[in-house]
Write an enzyme that holds these catalytic residues in place. Sequence first.
Site, short mmCIF file in Angstrom:
data_model
loop_
_atom_site.label_atom_id
_atom_site.label_comp_id
_atom_site.label_asym_id
_atom_site.label_seq_id
_atom_site.Cartn_x
_atom_site.Cartn_y
_atom_site.Cartn_z
N THR A 31 -8.38 18.41 -14.82
CA THR A 31 -9.51 18.77 -13.96
C THR A 31 -9.27 18.25 -12.54
O THR A 31 -8.88 17.10 -12.35
CB THR A 31 -10.81 18.16 -14.54
OG1 THR A 31 -10.92 18.60 -15.89
CG2 THR A 31 -12.03 18.59 -13.75
N ASN A 49 10.09 8.01 7.00
CA ASN A 49 8.97 7.08 7.06
C ASN A 49 9.29 5.76 7.74
O ASN A 49 8.42 5.10 8.29
CB ASN A 49 8.43 6.81 5.65
CG ASN A 49 9.52 6.50 4.66
OD1 ASN A 49 10.57 7.14 4.64
ND2 ASN A 49 9.30 5.51 3.82
N THR A 102 4.13 11.68 -4.54
CA THR A 102 5.11 11.24 -5.53
C THR A 102 5.14 12.23 -6.69
O THR A 102 6.21 12.61 -7.19
CB THR A 102 4.73 9.82 -6.04
OG1 THR A 102 4.78 8.93 -4.93
CG2 THR A 102 5.65 9.33 -7.13
N GLN A 160 5.32 12.36 6.00
CA GLN A 160 5.13 11.62 7.25
C GLN A 160 4.92 12.54 8.45
O GLN A 160 4.43 12.11 9.48
CB GLN A 160 6.34 10.71 7.52
CG GLN A 160 6.46 9.55 6.59
CD GLN A 160 5.31 8.56 6.72
OE1 GLN A 160 4.63 8.51 7.75
NE2 GLN A 160 5.09 7.77 5.70
N CYS A 171 6.02 1.34 -0.58
CA CYS A 171 6.33 1.46 -2.02
C CYS A 171 7.42 0.51 -2.46
O CYS A 171 7.64 0.33 -3.64
CB CYS A 171 6.72 2.88 -2.37
SG CYS A 171 5.37 4.00 -2.11
N SER A 180 0.81 14.38 1.44
CA SER A 180 -0.11 13.38 0.89
C SER A 180 -1.27 13.18 1.86
O SER A 180 -1.05 12.96 3.06
CB SER A 180 0.65 12.07 0.71
OG SER A 180 -0.19 11.12 0.12
N ALA A 181 -2.50 13.22 1.31
CA ALA A 181 -3.68 13.16 2.19
C ALA A 181 -3.83 11.83 2.91
O ALA A 181 -4.31 11.77 4.05
CB ALA A 181 -4.93 13.43 1.35
N HIS A 182 -3.40 10.73 2.25
CA HIS A 182 -3.75 9.43 2.83
C HIS A 182 -2.95 9.07 4.07
O HIS A 182 -3.20 8.05 4.71
CB HIS A 182 -3.69 8.32 1.77
CG HIS A 182 -2.32 7.91 1.31
ND1 HIS A 182 -1.65 6.86 1.87
CD2 HIS A 182 -1.52 8.39 0.32
CE1 HIS A 182 -0.49 6.70 1.24
NE2 HIS A 182 -0.39 7.62 0.29
N1 PLP Z 1 7.18 10.48 0.82
C1 PLP Z 1 7.08 9.75 1.93
C2 PLP Z 1 8.01 10.02 3.07
C3 PLP Z 1 6.13 8.74 2.04
O1 PLP Z 1 6.08 8.01 3.15
C4 PLP Z 1 5.27 8.51 0.96
C5 PLP Z 1 4.26 7.44 1.00
O2 PLP Z 1 4.52 6.32 1.38
C6 PLP Z 1 5.39 9.30 -0.20
C7 PLP Z 1 6.36 10.28 -0.23
C8 PLP Z 1 4.54 9.08 -1.40
O3 PLP Z 1 3.24 9.53 -1.17
P1 PLP Z 1 2.09 9.17 -2.21
O4 PLP Z 1 1.59 7.83 -1.84
O5 PLP Z 1 1.04 10.24 -2.00
O6 PLP Z 1 2.67 9.24 -3.56
#
Ligand code: PLP
Length: 511
Positions: free
Chosen positions: A252, A166, A87, A194, A339, A214-216
């Site tokens: 940091t 996504n 994000t 994704q 989200c 995004s790592a998660h």
């Molecule tokens: N972009 C896409 C396509 C996503 O699926 C997501 C997470 O759901 C994000 C951006 C946002 O990632 P983050 O959770 O690291 O902000």
Amino acid sequence: MEISQLEFMKHLLRRKRRVYLDHNATTSVSRGVRRAMDRTLRNCYGNPSSLYALGRQAAAALELARARVAAAVGATPEEIIFTGCATESNNTVLKSLTEHFYPKKKQIIATPIEHPSIHNTLHYLESRGTTVAYCPVDRQGRVDLQALDKQLDRKTFLVCCMLANNELGTIQDLRAISELAHHRGALVLADCVQALGKIPIDLPALDVDYASFSAHKLHGPKGVGALYVKPGSPLKPWLHGGHQEEGLRAGTESLHNIVGFGVAAHGVDRLLGRSRRILALKQGCMARLKQIHPKCVFNSPQHDCLPNTINVTFPGYSNRELMAMLDYHGIAVSAGSACSSSEDKPSHVLTAIGLPDEQARQTIRISLGHDTSAGDIRYFLRRLRKFLHGQAVHVSMLTVAELDKQMLDDEETWLLDVRPRSLRQRFPSLPHAHEAPWSEIHNYLDLIPRDKHIIVVCQGGYLSFMIAWYLKAKGWPRVSNLLSGIAGWIKQHKAMYQEVAGKNVQVLTKK
Ligand code: PLP
């Protein structure tokens, strides 16, 4: 413990199988990532900007992670900036470029199926004078290249297009999109969140100017993202402060998260190696879904789609009820982007591909992961089949918008507030509520009418959900759960709450 209480506790604590089918929302942190993060937290706590040995050790760990993330996407380490999340990566590019090109160029073109981190930032920029044009997509979410070509003009400075969607899993022809944009002097931001770990990514081949990660989403930790910036592309820092990340992202570095991201990125080849198995599971699941419910409609494309994503509409069934039923059986699926899951709106992605609101509200996303087994899919299909074939009890779900004044005043409605007393005192109940704490509900069963529509409410919508299922299992015919609970209701109906809170509330007395 008396029998009814024992039975009640058993119902609540019943061990359920856990089946996680929402890997596009997030993924579990892999053991290797956890170990590396733990080692970093224990042994590598120096500040990467410090000049002494501990700092240099931290800086080396940071650079190793950067090299690993870069390698996973075909980039060089200098092209990667670590951020707090994708994000942030998306916000940085959108806001920085808007400022950079102002007032000469003011137009951004985006697909209407971007993630909220793009969409809501665009809405914000629009409110401050940026023009945003949305390029059309087809029924499966693929960008109409001809239409995009027509929309691009001298005022366009950026095209935003995600590599893989996504919700649908649709993979875009980013190479062609970059070519069109560059031809008209516009830059390209590709949200690749994704795609990483699910399909191979070669950024130079895609020729995009910026890309976010995004790592998660690939078994790394939450709270760390990356931004790829093609050499020579303009970018200004969004956060001002220290000189970290070449002065482009102050603060940091969250080293343990970054190290975790590095380890996750290092495992991308392994993840990609498993995608065939996942694809086979997905195809088997889709074939079975069609047998179970021939009227179901798949919204994702057959080709050029993430190997793990199924987006499916079940005409006649609300996705909230489907998700709640599956959740009750320990299965996690979703209705769209995590989200925006608390919003009471149909998915903007599904409406953008042409689904009417009603069908969008009958659609769920099933996203598999490398830890999904054939047994998990069988269990999911079994539960779904029982529900769709009318062989399972189910609880209705009410949104805070649906529980309006008329419904609250309706003689047919019987509101059961199961919050503990402390919460009921702090936030008085909705009008006409009957109060009884959830933990002792078995003592109040005789007082709950069977001929009314029972709406169970709690503070956030979770405990009430368990109680609603309990009542349903005990034979109450009409039971609903209030999604988002009293907290959500207060947010939605602030003025009404102040006026009616606590009126005609009845505290139930134990039998
Ligand atoms: N972009 C896409 C396509 C996503 O699926 C997501 C997470 O759901 C994000 C951006 C946002 O990632 P983050 O959770 O690291 O902000």
